[in-house]
Design an enzyme around this catalytic site. Structure first.
Site, short mmCIF file in Angstrom:
data_model
loop_
_atom_site.label_atom_id
_atom_site.label_comp_id
_atom_site.label_asym_id
_atom_site.label_seq_id
_atom_site.Cartn_x
_atom_site.Cartn_y
_atom_site.Cartn_z
N HIS A 1 -2.33 -26.11 68.41
CA HIS A 1 -2.60 -26.28 66.98
C HIS A 1 -3.25 -27.63 66.69
CE1 HIS A 1 0.13 -22.89 66.98
NE2 HIS A 1 -0.27 -22.62 65.78
N ASP B 1 10.93 -26.81 65.47
CA ASP B 1 9.70 -26.15 65.02
C ASP B 1 9.56 -24.88 65.85
OD1 ASP B 1 7.19 -25.32 64.30
OD2 ASP B 1 6.14 -27.12 64.96
N MET B 2 9.89 -23.75 65.26
CA MET B 2 9.92 -22.52 66.04
C MET B 2 9.20 -21.38 65.34
SD MET B 2 13.87 -21.21 65.56
CE MET B 2 13.48 -19.52 66.02
N TRP C 1 15.83 -8.27 67.78
CA TRP C 1 16.01 -7.79 66.41
C TRP C 1 16.36 -8.94 65.45
CZ3 TRP C 1 18.81 -6.18 70.65
CH2 TRP C 1 20.10 -6.71 70.78
N LYS C 2 16.96 -10.01 65.98
CA LYS C 2 17.34 -11.13 65.11
C LYS C 2 16.10 -11.89 64.64
CE LYS C 2 21.87 -11.62 67.25
NZ LYS C 2 22.82 -12.51 67.96
N GLY D 1 12.82 -31.76 69.32
CA GLY D 1 11.98 -32.90 69.03
C GLY D 1 12.00 -33.98 70.09
#
Length: 324
Positions: free
Chosen positions: A44, A173-174, A225-226, A296
């Site tokens: 990114h 950050d996921m 599924w979560k 982090g």
């Protein structure tokens, strides 16, 4: 190859000015892209920049647009991004959430009609640097199947939670997929296999091949599924709070624009025992296992190494930047 942060920043800024950004806006935008690469989020940073430029060329990003206030509900505000640069809209909205938090203890800014913010974690770090707990998330175009379906009808909606810490901020950050599409691209450029199964190939088989997963458009939701359920909830919250477009509407447009986002801040000055609590949690979590890292921690190490040694860049991506 390796380039310095200053060299990368200068090249990014040069291109942005060429495409109509003012000097100030070009610098602010280039800083986000260059910092993303500096922190090791190459997917990114430089690697995503050509896509950003393509969106400018196609008219999806209005380089002159400014966010405008829609409604204010005290500690909650709604803003319209007016299809301005997503990174600049994001920085602005996190600054507004910080200001509201400093004034009221908490602030929530919901944003509609904006563009991709690149690395969502950048704005978590921004909140932490202001001594605020930060929570931010966005919806995206539908690029992941919900659990039980082969059709990509949910977004890989990232969630960021940041907590200030004197020895290095704690920043989660996921993405909602085991690997973001940017991370899949990064592995593909390196010709590297994923460490864990990241999705399905076109035969419906779990795969570590990033190219096969990108081709099938069937990344694996984190937690199966979560992660699927959480992605749906983030879309609901972002769309409802901002009054903006849903993943479905964004997907039907065919381009990832007009996305909806939320930025929440809490003023850490109100919690005098927060540092001690964080220290206790990190110490307890790490006991007996030298390989454990808090969210982090690796970013800080990568930032330091890349500052000293230079930022590793893919040669094809660097050539593409130089030719813009």
């Amino acid at each position: 190859m390796y380039v310095s942060y200053q060299t990368l920043f200068a090249e990014l800024k040069r291109v942005l000015i060429k495409y109509g950004f003012t000097d100030a806006k070009a610098g602010a935008c280039a800083e986000v892209f260059a910092s993303n690469s500096l922190d090791g989020v190459y997917s990114h940073g430089l690697n995503r920049f050509p896509v950003f430029v393509d969106y400018i060329k196609e008219g999806f990003i209005n380089v002159d647009a400014e966010p405008s206030l829609v409604k204010s509900f005290g500690v909650i505000e709604q803003w319209n991004g007016n299809l301005g640069p997503g990174v600049l809209n994001a920085k602005f909205c996190m600054d507004r959430a910080i200001a509201l938090a400093k004034q009221n203890g908490m602030g929530c800014v919901a944003l509609k009609n904006t563009n991709h913010w690149m690395r969502g974690g950048a704005y978590g770090w921004q909140a932490a640097e202001a001594n605020c707990i930060g929570i931010n998330f966005t919806n995206t175009i539908g690029i992941m199947p919900p659990w039980g379906s082969p059709l990509p009808t949910i977004g890989n909606n990232p969630l960021i939670i940041a907590v200030p810490h004197k020895n290095g901020h704690i920043v989660l950050d996921m993405a909602m997929a085991q690997y973001s599409y940017g991370k899949l691209q990064e592995h593909e450029l390196k010709g590297a296999e994923l460490a864990f199964a990241g999705g399905y190939n076109e035969k419906g088989e779990l795969s570590k091949d990033p190219a096969a997963i990108r081709k099938s458009r069937r990344p694996l939701p984190v937690g199966m599924w979560k992660g699927s359920g959480l992605a749906i909830m983030l879309d609901l919250l972002a769309s409802i709070l901002s009054g903006g477009q849903t993943t479905g509407a964004i997907t039907e447009s065919g381009k990832e624009k007009n996305v909806s986002q939320v930025y929440i801040c809490l003023d850490m000055d109100l919690y005098p025992n927060a540092q001690q609590t964080a220290d206790e949690i990190l110490a307890y979590t790490k006991q007996g296992a030298s390989g454990v890292r808090y969210p982090g921690e690796q970013t800080l190490k990568t930032r330091e190494a890349n500052t000293i040694n230079g930022i590793p860049v893919d040669e094809s991506m660097w050539a593409a930047l130089k030719n813009l």
